[in-house]
Scaffold this active site. Structure first.
Site, PDB file in Angstrom:
ATOM      1  NE  ARG A 238     -58.297 110.380 -94.806  1.00 40.74           N
ATOM      2  CZ  ARG A 238     -57.465 109.461 -94.305  1.00 40.74           C
ATOM      3  NH1 ARG A 238     -57.928 108.292 -93.888  1.00 40.74           N
ATOM      4  NH2 ARG A 238     -56.175 109.704 -94.210  1.00 40.74           N
ATOM      5  CD  GLU A 267     -62.875 110.796 -89.233  1.00 44.19           C
ATOM      6  OE1 GLU A 267     -61.695 110.899 -88.858  1.00 44.19           O
ATOM      7  OE2 GLU A 267     -63.253 109.977 -90.070  1.00 44.19           O
ATOM      8  CG  HIS A 286     -59.942 107.746 -88.781  1.00 46.92           C
ATOM      9  ND1 HIS A 286     -60.098 108.799 -89.645  1.00 46.92           N
ATOM     10  CD2 HIS A 286     -58.985 106.960 -89.344  1.00 46.92           C
ATOM     11  CE1 HIS A 286     -59.296 108.659 -90.685  1.00 46.92           C
ATOM     12  NE2 HIS A 286     -58.609 107.551 -90.527  1.00 46.92           N
ATOM     13  CB  ILE A 287     -59.178 102.758 -84.337  1.00 45.65           C
ATOM     14  CG1 ILE A 287     -60.431 101.886 -84.559  1.00 45.65           C
ATOM     15  CG2 ILE A 287     -59.399 103.780 -83.246  1.00 45.65           C
ATOM     16  CD1 ILE A 287     -60.728 100.929 -83.422  1.00 45.65           C
ATOM     17  N   GLY A 288     -58.239 102.597 -87.884  1.00 44.84           N
ATOM     18  CA  GLY A 288     -57.712 101.614 -88.851  1.00 44.84           C
ATOM     19  C   GLY A 288     -56.279 101.198 -88.557  1.00 44.84           C
TER      20      GLY A 288
END
Ligand code: DGY
Length: 326
Positions: A238, A267, A286-288
């Site tokens: 984060r 974001e 943020h594509i984990g």
């Protein structure tokens, strides 16, 4: 009367259809635009269940107007967007989606580490911009990953899965965590370090700690200054765990070599953010957990949790275990 489920972001038809068989369902129809706050509050005020994503703030204001709400199924392992204490006080069950996303997020984290170390996004732009005119010995050289030291901050399930991948690259594995992780120590040879020791020793510092009151702002300028000048910092957890300005300053001053970031303070990140102009920053949106299989598994888990609540069973991944509903 069927319970009313509100979904805060467009989901695939199969997920919508599954819920619509049992519940009255409404969904925010847009994929690339968050549900406006006033609509979220209006829907929450009549909903019995919410299927949420990490950008939805589920706080006291929302709980106060949601007198029929029984469950918030958050499509993420992290639940820092939800005020858990208030949820329990208002008798609302909060569920997350752990485990199904562990390997996918670990793959992305390790890919980000590789991409940053080997300058892959920069190299790809170089080719696409038509700048590749000859082969040169020192063209776009990066740094090796294999046989280096990785320092994992936050040795939970994803941290451990990243350590497994690092072991495959013959890396020495250091970690810092609230508790010792005996299994990782035994199986992967992971070595526990105090936070400062890890920062000083690691070639790659990888942040995978959850965001909470203890970790917010955990990385300040002095922490980047403790790292090696050649160190690469990766954040796949984060944004608010790091002081972003401190990271920028450390990169600008050459106190560390590069950063790979899948998460940011705000974001989506603004297109004028100074990170985006830095060649030694690899930035992802943020594509984990963003593989098709995993995103479907996460949504399915949200549906299972909603079903459990309306069938008066404790949901499998209930976060606020002190909620009095069950
Ligand atoms: C999570 O699950 O917490 C991720 O950050 C969202 O994919």
């Amino acid at each position: 009367m069927k319970p009313f489920v509100y979904i805060t972001r467009k989901v695939p038809d199969e997920i919508y259809a599954r819920l619509a068989k049992v519940y009255k369902v409404e969904m925010w129809p847009e994929e690339d635009k968050a549900v406006p706050r006033e609509i979220l509050l209006e829907k929450a005020s009549v909903a019995n269940a919410l299927l949420t994503v990490i950008s939805d703030q589920i706080d006291e204001e929302l709980f106060s107007c949601a007198s029929n709400l029984k469950v918030v199924a958050n499509m993420a392992v992290g639940f820092d967007n939800i005020d858990l204490e208030k949820a329990s006080r208002f008798g609302v069950a909060v569920c997350n989606t752990p485990e199904v996303l562990t390997d996918t997020t670990a793959d992305l984290t390790f890919a980000l580490l590789l991409a940053t170390a080997r300058r892959m996004t920069e190299a790809s732009e170089f080719v696409k911009d038509g700048k590749w005119t000859s082969w040169a010995p020192m063209m776009l050289v990066g740094t090796d990953v294999h046989h280096k030291k990785i320092g994992i901050v936050g040795m939970g399930k994803i941290g451990t899965a990243v350590a497994k991948r690092a072991a495959g690259f013959d890396m020495e594995i250091l970690y810092h965590n609230r508790r010792r992780h005996e299994v990782a120590e035994e199986m992967l040879g992971a070595q526990y370090r105090e936070f400062d020791e890890l920062l000083e020793e690691a070639d790659f510092v990888v942040c995978l700690a959850p965001l909470n009151d203890d970790t917010r702002g955990m990385f300040q300028r002095k922490h980047f200054q403790k790292m090696k000048k050649e160190a690469i910092f990766i954040n796949a957890s984060r944004g608010p765990i790091i002081n972003e300005q401190a990271l920028l300053d450390a990169l600008e001053a050459g106190e560390i070599a590069a950063a790979g970031l899948d998460v940011f303070d705000q974001e989506p990140i603004s297109k004028n953010h100074p990170f985006l102009a830095m060649k030694n920053v690899v930035a992802l949106p943020h594509i984990g957990s963003a593989s098709k299989e995993t995103r479907l598994a996460m949504m399915t888990m949200c549906c299972d949790n909603i079903d459990a609540v309306f069938e008066e069973r404790p949901p499998r991944t209930l976060v606020n275990k002190d909620v009095l509903q069950f």
